[in-house]
Design an enzyme around this catalytic site. Structure first.
Site, PDB file in Angstrom:
ATOM      1  N   PHE A 150       0.575  -1.177   0.134  1.00 27.92           N
ATOM      2  CA  PHE A 150       0.134  -0.213  -0.124  1.00 27.92           C
ATOM      3  C   PHE A 150       1.319   1.074  -0.328  1.00 27.92           C
ATOM      4  O   PHE A 150       1.139   1.830   1.420  1.00 27.92           O
ATOM      5  CB  PHE A 150      -1.479   0.043   0.852  1.00 27.92           C
ATOM      6  CG  PHE A 150      -2.030   1.184   0.813  1.00 27.92           C
ATOM      7  CD1 PHE A 150      -3.039   1.049   0.526  1.00 27.92           C
ATOM      8  CD2 PHE A 150      -1.469   2.655   2.176  1.00 27.92           C
ATOM      9  CE1 PHE A 150      -4.004   2.081   0.063  1.00 27.92           C
ATOM     10  CE2 PHE A 150      -2.464   3.554   1.609  1.00 27.92           C
ATOM     11  CZ  PHE A 150      -3.355   3.222   1.024  1.00 27.92           C
ATOM     12  N   ASP A 235       9.784   2.942   1.920  1.00 28.32           N
ATOM     13  CA  ASP A 235       7.910   3.801   2.648  1.00 28.32           C
ATOM     14  C   ASP A 235       7.466   3.742   3.526  1.00 28.32           C
ATOM     15  O   ASP A 235       7.548   3.190   4.731  1.00 28.32           O
ATOM     16  CB  ASP A 235       7.472   3.904   1.845  1.00 28.32           C
ATOM     17  CG  ASP A 235       5.349   4.307   2.237  1.00 28.32           C
ATOM     18  OD1 ASP A 235       5.293   4.281   2.943  1.00 28.32           O
ATOM     19  OD2 ASP A 235       4.676   3.732   0.645  1.00 28.32           O
ATOM     20  N   LYS A 264       2.159  10.844   7.116  1.00 29.00           N
ATOM     21  CA  LYS A 264       0.914  10.906   8.275  1.00 29.00           C
ATOM     22  C   LYS A 264       1.621  11.966   9.697  1.00 29.00           C
ATOM     23  O   LYS A 264       1.217  12.492   9.824  1.00 29.00           O
ATOM     24  CB  LYS A 264       1.082   9.129   8.387  1.00 29.00           C
ATOM     25  CG  LYS A 264       0.259   8.349   7.449  1.00 29.00           C
ATOM     26  CD  LYS A 264      -0.073   7.168   7.732  1.00 29.00           C
ATOM     27  CE  LYS A 264      -0.827   7.200   6.696  1.00 29.00           C
ATOM     28  NZ  LYS A 264      -0.896   6.054   5.362  1.00 29.00           N
TER      29      LYS A 264
HETATM   30  C1  LIG Z   1      -0.881   6.302   4.556  1.00 28.94           C
HETATM   31  C2  LIG Z   1       0.044   5.560   3.326  1.00 28.94           C
HETATM   32  C3  LIG Z   1       0.238   5.988   2.445  1.00 28.94           C
HETATM   33  C4  LIG Z   1      -0.280   7.486   1.715  1.00 28.94           C
HETATM   34  O1  LIG Z   1      -1.128   8.420   2.072  1.00 28.94           O
HETATM   35  P1  LIG Z   1      -1.725   9.792   2.179  1.00 28.94           P
HETATM   36  O2  LIG Z   1      -1.005  10.446   2.841  1.00 28.94           O
HETATM   37  O3  LIG Z   1      -2.927   8.596   2.471  1.00 28.94           O
HETATM   38  O4  LIG Z   1      -1.917   9.433   0.757  1.00 28.94           O
HETATM   39  C5  LIG Z   1       1.499   5.541   1.232  1.00 28.94           C
HETATM   40  N1  LIG Z   1       2.315   4.459   2.216  1.00 28.94           N
HETATM   41  C6  LIG Z   1       1.569   4.150   3.088  1.00 28.94           C
HETATM   42  C7  LIG Z   1       3.369   2.954   3.641  1.00 28.94           C
HETATM   43  C8  LIG Z   1       1.197   4.125   4.149  1.00 28.94           C
HETATM   44  O5  LIG Z   1       0.966   3.957   5.008  1.00 28.94           O
END
Ligand SMILES: *Cc1c(COP(=O)(O)O)cnc(C)c1O
Length: 409
Positions: A150, A235, A264
């Site tokens: 994700f 990520d 986040k």
């Molecule tokens: C939430 C998330 C994203 C995307 O972040 P948004 O601010 O919702 O665009 C990307 N990578 C990971 C691992 C995430 O948990």
């Protein structure tokens, strides 16, 4: 106690949202009016322990006083300049974040807003680095990603999702991605060829159900990337900034990636703030006009994110992630065989598989809601527990007790 009038107000608020918003989410039936620390209160006056923490956007809890005062002070000064001009929070934020990362003296930061934008930024940077530095023929770059990833919701990012809900009906898809199984080092190494510019991974897969890769996997990925002159992009949007008991989840394997993606929690639960962090030989490939964002690195965002970095510099929150996480995992592991089939995760972050014969993940969430605990299901029978790092041991124990009650029926 909830009065009938309050309960009616709640029902009406749920119906209104249901009627007037696109149904791209399926929220639990609770309407939150206030939050403080690890707790929220709904419009009926019921209190809940927030064990989702905005998917880690609320690592420091609701309205952490240090973050709120940083935001308030900045609101009284200047909130937006655009990147056409510099402002006095910008340089300090980038320097302080770079220093926190330990990437060294030549680290650079590119601030954006959402996590998806940080991922998009990394893809562009990796491709350009591939053409300009590695010498991959133009438009032939590929990036290796993992199944069940994700990384966000843009059209390019869902192009390399393996989740049909995220992907189907949203094509045509962006080419240039190779998908390998997560946690399988041989499969990843075999997929590297002359066109590979980067490997993009979550150090722990969050949405997939808090999947921790086998020991040695991330170190092996690092080694393979170095050997083949490929960028390792971590990520850490959900796994980073204290959640796993460390500033970055890759630290558990002593690994330093070429690019960190943060988001986040970087916005302190107040404003969206994301960032790409990398050495200058990587981020330095971008020239003026090639990439940007109107709101990226705005004064309010930078002021809040500086306060977040300041909190992380103390080490207190990483320690809390570790210590409260030990309690969480010890307690959840005690439920294995009592309605729970597996517990995964690290630090204050757990994916719990519920015996499907007992109930679905969604049903567990609905029952936990009635018991005063907010959690979110994923993939049918998994429930995630990831309370803010400011949660107390008593709160963690209380939440797991409620979970045990729900499982016991
Ligand atoms: C939430 C998330 C994203 C995307 O972040 P948004 O601010 O919702 O665009 C990307 N990578 C990971 C691992 C995430 O948990």
């Amino acid at each position: 106690m909830t009065s009938i009038m309050e309960h009616l107000a709640s029902t009406a608020a749920i119906a209104e949202a249901e009627r007037w918003t696109a149904h791209n989410y399926h929220p639990l039936p609770v309407v939150i009016a206030e939050g403080s620390g690890a707790w929220v209160t709904d419009i009926e006056g019921n209190r809940y322990l927030d064990c989702l923490a905005g998917y880690s956007a609320l690592n420091f809890g609701h309205r952490h006083p240090t973050l709120i005062s940083a935001a308030q002070e900045q609101l009284n000064r200047v909130t937006l300049t655009s990147r056409a001009f510099l402002h006095d929070q910008f340089g300090p934020f980038c320097r302080e974040l770079a220093e926190l990362s330990g990437l060294g003296d030549d680290a650079m930061v590119l601030p954006m807003n959402t996590g998806a934008e940080a991922v998009e930024t990394a893809i562009k940077v990796a491709r350009k680095w591939g053409y300009k530095t590695k010498g991959v023929p133009r438009d032939e770059a590929t990036i290796i990603v993992a199944a069940n990833n994700f990384h966000g919701r843009t059209t390019t990012i869902i192009s390399f999702s393996t989740d049909p809900e995220a992907r189907a009906d949203f094509g045509p898809y962006t080419p240039g991605f190779v998908i390998v199984p997560y946690g399988d080092l041989d499969a990843l190494t075999d997929a590297i060829d002359a066109s590979t510019v980067a490997v993009l991974l979550e150090p722990i897969q969050g949405e997939a159900g808090v999947l921790v890769p086998p020991d040695g996997y991330l170190a092996g990925v690092r080694e393979a990337c170095t050997r083949h002159n490929v960028l390792f992009i971590a990520d850490e949007i959900q796994s980073g900034l204290g959640r796993t008991g460390a500033t970055f989840a890759v630290e558990h394997e002593g690994v330093t990636p070429d690019m960190y993606l943060l988001g986040k929690a970087l916005g302190g639960g107040i404003v969206p703030v994301s960032a790409v962090l990398a050495r200058s030989d990587v981020l330095g490939v971008l020239r003026p006009g090639e990439h940007g964002s109107t709101f990226g690195g705005n004064p309010l965002a930078c002021a809040v994110a500086r306060a977040v970095v300041g909190l992380l510099r103390t080490g207190e929150f990483q320690r809390a992630g570790r210590d409260r996480g030990d309690v969480l995992h010890r307690r959840l592991n005690g439920l294995v065989g009592h309605g729970v089939t597996a517990v995964r995760g690290r630090g204050l972050w757990a994916g719990v598989d519920i015996d499907p014969a007992l109930m679905t993940g969604r049903q567990a969430c609905e029952r936990l809601l009635r018991a005063g605990v907010l959690v979110k299901d994923t993939h049918g029978s998994t429930v995630r527990f990831a309370p803010p790092l400011v949660v107390s041991d008593d709160d963690v124990n209380w939440a797991v007790d409620r979970f045990a009650d729900v499982l016991a029926g």
